[in-house]
Enzyme design. Structure first.
Site, PDB file in Angstrom:
ATOM      1  N   CYS A 297       0.871  -1.193   0.000  1.00 50.49           N
ATOM      2  CA  CYS A 297       0.000   0.000   0.000  1.00 50.49           C
ATOM      3  C   CYS A 297       0.903   1.235   0.000  1.00 50.49           C
ATOM      4  O   CYS A 297       0.900   2.038   0.935  1.00 50.49           O
ATOM      5  CB  CYS A 297      -0.954   0.019   1.185  1.00 50.49           C
ATOM      6  SG  CYS A 297      -1.960  -1.464   1.315  1.00 50.49           S
TER       7      CYS A 297
ATOM      8  N   ALA B  68       1.522   3.821  -2.385  1.00 46.65           N
ATOM      9  CA  ALA B  68       1.312   5.113  -3.068  1.00 46.65           C
ATOM     10  C   ALA B  68       0.802   6.190  -2.103  1.00 46.65           C
ATOM     11  O   ALA B  68       0.018   5.876  -1.217  1.00 46.65           O
ATOM     12  CB  ALA B  68       0.316   4.918  -4.210  1.00 46.65           C
ATOM     13  N   PRO B  69       1.273   7.444  -2.284  1.00 41.88           N
ATOM     14  CA  PRO B  69       2.122   7.988  -3.350  1.00 41.88           C
ATOM     15  C   PRO B  69       3.632   7.822  -3.128  1.00 41.88           C
ATOM     16  O   PRO B  69       4.413   8.429  -3.845  1.00 41.88           O
ATOM     17  CB  PRO B  69       1.744   9.472  -3.346  1.00 41.88           C
ATOM     18  CG  PRO B  69       1.373   9.751  -1.913  1.00 41.88           C
ATOM     19  CD  PRO B  69       0.749   8.491  -1.388  1.00 41.88           C
ATOM     20  N   GLY B  70       4.023   7.033  -2.148  1.00 43.16           N
ATOM     21  CA  GLY B  70       5.430   6.662  -2.070  1.00 43.16           C
ATOM     22  C   GLY B  70       6.266   7.424  -1.065  1.00 43.16           C
ATOM     23  O   GLY B  70       7.497   7.300  -1.074  1.00 43.16           O
TER      24      GLY B  70
ATOM     25  N   LYS C  37       6.709   6.941   2.112  1.00 37.43           N
ATOM     26  CA  LYS C  37       7.491   6.054   3.000  1.00 37.43           C
ATOM     27  C   LYS C  37       8.457   5.190   2.193  1.00 37.43           C
ATOM     28  O   LYS C  37       9.541   4.871   2.661  1.00 37.43           O
ATOM     29  CB  LYS C  37       6.541   5.213   3.856  1.00 37.43           C
ATOM     30  CG  LYS C  37       5.662   6.091   4.737  1.00 37.43           C
ATOM     31  CD  LYS C  37       4.763   5.288   5.646  1.00 37.43           C
ATOM     32  CE  LYS C  37       3.759   6.198   6.336  1.00 37.43           C
ATOM     33  NZ  LYS C  37       2.725   6.753   5.420  1.00 37.43           N
TER      34      LYS C  37
ATOM     35  N   ASP D 160       0.780  -1.282  -4.876  1.00 32.88           N
ATOM     36  CA  ASP D 160      -0.439  -0.539  -4.548  1.00 32.88           C
ATOM     37  C   ASP D 160      -1.532  -1.003  -5.505  1.00 32.88           C
ATOM     38  O   ASP D 160      -1.272  -1.383  -6.649  1.00 32.88           O
ATOM     39  CB  ASP D 160      -0.223   0.976  -4.687  1.00 32.88           C
ATOM     40  CG  ASP D 160      -1.278   1.770  -3.926  1.00 32.88           C
ATOM     41  OD1 ASP D 160      -0.996   2.171  -2.774  1.00 32.88           O
ATOM     42  OD2 ASP D 160      -2.390   1.958  -4.459  1.00 32.88           O
TER      43      ASP D 160
ATOM     44  N   ASP E 179      -3.443  -6.250  -5.667  1.00 28.01           N
ATOM     45  CA  ASP E 179      -4.199  -6.258  -4.416  1.00 28.01           C
ATOM     46  C   ASP E 179      -3.350  -6.933  -3.341  1.00 28.01           C
ATOM     47  O   ASP E 179      -2.944  -8.088  -3.487  1.00 28.01           O
ATOM     48  CB  ASP E 179      -5.507  -7.037  -4.645  1.00 28.01           C
ATOM     49  CG  ASP E 179      -6.409  -6.992  -3.421  1.00 28.01           C
ATOM     50  OD1 ASP E 179      -5.902  -6.757  -2.301  1.00 28.01           O
ATOM     51  OD2 ASP E 179      -7.617  -7.195  -3.580  1.00 28.01           O
TER      52      ASP E 179
ATOM     53  N   CYS F  40      -2.915   5.753   9.474  1.00 31.16           N
ATOM     54  CA  CYS F  40      -3.100   7.138   9.917  1.00 31.16           C
ATOM     55  C   CYS F  40      -4.480   7.247  10.562  1.00 31.16           C
ATOM     56  O   CYS F  40      -5.200   8.208  10.346  1.00 31.16           O
ATOM     57  CB  CYS F  40      -2.891   8.129   8.785  1.00 31.16           C
ATOM     58  SG  CYS F  40      -3.949   7.853   7.364  1.00 31.16           S
TER      59      CYS F  40
HETATM   60  C1  LIG Z   1      -2.409   5.416   3.434  1.00 34.53           C
HETATM   61  S1  LIG Z   1      -2.212   5.268   1.724  1.00 34.53           S
HETATM   62  C2  LIG Z   1      -0.548   4.823   1.654  1.00 34.53           C
HETATM   63  C3  LIG Z   1       0.413   5.965   1.810  1.00 34.53           C
HETATM   64  C4  LIG Z   1       1.843   5.579   1.455  1.00 34.53           C
HETATM   65  N1  LIG Z   1       2.313   4.440   2.196  1.00 34.53           N
HETATM   66  C5  LIG Z   1       2.840   6.721   1.635  1.00 34.53           C
HETATM   67  O1  LIG Z   1       3.528   6.778   2.632  1.00 34.53           O
HETATM   68  O2  LIG Z   1       2.912   7.580   0.742  1.00 34.53           O
HETATM   69  C6  LIG Z   1      -3.020   3.751   1.444  1.00 34.53           C
HETATM   70  C7  LIG Z   1      -2.838   3.165   0.056  1.00 34.53           C
HETATM   71  O3  LIG Z   1      -3.407   1.850   0.078  1.00 34.53           O
HETATM   72  C8  LIG Z   1      -3.814   1.529  -1.234  1.00 34.53           C
HETATM   73  N2  LIG Z   1      -4.679   0.337  -1.130  1.00 34.53           N
HETATM   74  C9  LIG Z   1      -5.938   0.282  -0.662  1.00 34.53           C
HETATM   75  N3  LIG Z   1      -6.379  -0.993  -0.679  1.00 34.53           N
HETATM   76  C10 LIG Z   1      -5.360  -1.750  -1.155  1.00 34.53           C
HETATM   77  C11 LIG Z   1      -5.202  -3.148  -1.426  1.00 34.53           C
HETATM   78  N4  LIG Z   1      -6.174  -4.010  -1.178  1.00 34.53           N
HETATM   79  N5  LIG Z   1      -4.029  -3.563  -1.937  1.00 34.53           N
HETATM   80  C12 LIG Z   1      -3.020  -2.687  -2.199  1.00 34.53           C
HETATM   81  N6  LIG Z   1      -3.123  -1.365  -1.971  1.00 34.53           N
HETATM   82  C13 LIG Z   1      -4.272  -0.902  -1.457  1.00 34.53           C
HETATM   83  C14 LIG Z   1      -4.470   2.806  -1.718  1.00 34.53           C
HETATM   84  O4  LIG Z   1      -4.502   2.850  -3.128  1.00 34.53           O
HETATM   85  C15 LIG Z   1      -3.553   3.866  -1.089  1.00 34.53           C
HETATM   86  O5  LIG Z   1      -2.598   4.295  -2.026  1.00 34.53           O
END
Ligand SMILES: C[S@@+](CC[C@H](N)C(=O)[O-])C[C@H]1O[C@@H](n2cnc3c(N)ncnc32)[C@H](O)[C@@H]1O
Length: 435
Positions: free
Chosen positions: A254, A256-258, A260, A278, A304, A376
């Site tokens: 998970c 995006a947007p990257g 971390k 993601d 996923d 978060c």
């Molecule tokens: C909290 S954001 C992540 C922020 C990111 N880690 C950062 O630091 O920039 C959560 C992310 O989870 C992704 N997401 C949601 N459900 C998901 C799944 N089942 N599998 C993979 N990614 C998923 C969303 O598209 C979103 O980009």
């Protein structure tokens, strides 16, 4: 003369969010694209974000002035009045300009028959402004500007602190930068900012820099070269809590947007590989943009997280960061529209998704490896209760405490919004038993 009217655009954005369920991230940029001047874009954002923060009080005070509710096609005029009252109460826009521009907006919105009502209601509100600003509301949800369901959850989870949390959620957030330690020290970064006339200071151990006044970050020294990035103080903890050694294979789930992903790579440029996945390919493109700006490399995969068989090559990972999809209740000050878009029933659904992802990802971790779970959110269902249940059902998972109170009966580290100026965030670190 422009065919656009900023107040009419604000009303459209407000109604798109509160009636049509669009997020500000969807609705606002389109409206902002009508304006070339940064000040207009800024004022539009300020009005729309402000209305989202203050909605229950503005709504109560506007409704009282109406003989009949503005329903159906007239809802847009309700949005215009919310925007108008927000400007009167919370901005420095001159009251006569608020009234005149809002009356003009009726014409842009093809509602010339509403000019009299808008003029009359906003003038009345302006006359009573001192009283309106001082008003105390009986209902907690109106006084504390949160939906009732969320306030109840906060009251249950934080009986001593819920008022403070609600107030922190209602305040505009500060702007945090992350220094790229592989390019320069934090002291050098603060010095370069100061030489560019930008007042900034280092906060806590690590890479975080707080800007005293928000500004256009793309103009900051070193930003284009990746020496600085925008990232909240609390979000910056992941790279400190997940130690990565040279040669490690790291998975960022998970991603995006990257933010971390990049921070972990800045900390350990000698890792063997960073794999970032993601669900959303469009958001994954933003990970690539961030990597490119900073000059970093990672393997990106759209997929996923709860179905690793779709994207995993079978090679286990030494370290995993799982920044799970969550209610984002720790970042309401950044996304105040979330208060009106989320529903009580979403929380159980999100917790279920988190459980499924955790269970699916755990087998990808090497024996002896470490997984950092992050959200978060500030709700226990998504955080300590989630991890407690996972520890109970997973014999080879052991808590690796982050601090003294981080114990299996209440695992993890919960940061609340505004602690040291950061967002609300949760972290739990788990080790996998060596075979
Ligand atoms: C909290 S954001 C992540 C922020 C990111 N880690 C950062 O630091 O920039 C959560 C992310 O989870 C992704 N997401 C949601 N459900 C998901 C799944 N089942 N599998 C993979 N990614 C998923 C969303 O598209 C979103 O980009």
């Amino acid at each position: 003369m422009s065919k656009y009217n900023l107040r009419a655009d604000a009303a459209q954005v407000i109604i798109a969010v509160i009636d049509k369920g669009q997020s500000m991230a969807q609705a606002l940029p389109k409206a902002q694209s009508h304006y070339s001047d940064g000040r207009d874009k800024g004022l539009l954002a300020e009005i729309c974000y402000g209305v989202m923060r203050q909605l229950p009080q503005l709504d109560t005070q506007v409704r009282r002035r109406l003989q009949q509710p503005l329903n159906g096609k007239k809802r847009i005029i309700h949005g215009l009045l919310l925007a108008g009252l927000y400007q009167l109460k919370h901005t420095r826009v001159a009251p006569h300009a608020v009234v005149a521009e809002s009356v003009n907006a009726c014409r842009t919105l093809r509602a010339p028959g509403m000019t009299g009502l808008v003029n009359g209601v906003l003038r009345q509100l302006d006359r009573d402004l001192a009283e309106l600003k001082a008003e105390q509301f009986d209902a907690d949800s109106v006084q504390f500007l949160h939906p009732g369901w969320l306030l109840k959850r906060l009251q249950a989870a934080y009986p001593e602190q819920w008022q403070q949390i609600a107030q922190a959620n209602n305040a505009p957030p500060p702007l945090w930068l992350r220094n790229n330690r592989s390019q320069q020290s934090r002291e050098q970064a603060v010095q370069a900012l100061s030489e560019a006339g930008v007042s900034a200071r280092a906060v806590e151990d690590g890479d975080a820099i707080l800007l005293e006044t928000p500004c256009d970050v793309t103009q900051l020294p070193g930003f284009d070269q990746g020496a600085l990035s925008v990232q909240d103080l609390s979000a910056q903890q992941s790279a400190h809590l997940l130690p990565v050694a040279p040669g490690d294979r790291v998975l960022d789930v998970c991603a995006a947007p990257g933010g971390k992903t990049c921070h972990l790579l800045e900390h350990q440029p000698l890792m063997a590989e960073m794999v970032a996945i993601d669900l959303d390919p469009k958001r994954l493109a933003r990970v690539q943009q961030n990597l490119d700006r900073i000059g970093l490399t990672a393997t990106l995969k759209a997929g996923d997280a709860s179905q690793p068989e779709q994207w995993w090559d079978g090679q286990p990972f030494d370290r995993i960061l799982l920044d799970a999809p969550c209610s984002a209740t720790g970042v309401i000050r950044r996304n105040p529209d979330a208060k009106w878009l989320r529903r009580d029933e979403d929380i159980a659904q999100l917790a279920q998704v988190q459980t499924e992802i955790l269970r699916a990802i755990w087998p990808l971790l090497k024996p002896g490896g470490t997984l950092l779970y992050a959200t978060c959110s500030i709700l226990p269902e998504e955080n300590c209760e989630q991890i407690k249940a996972f520890l109970q059902e997973t014999p080879d998972a052991m808590l690796s405490p982050i601090h003294q109170q981080d114990v299996t009966t209440r695992p993890g580290w919960q940061r609340l919004p505004e602690e040291n100026g950061g967002d609300g965030f949760y972290y739990a670190r788990l080790n996998k038993a060596a075979q």
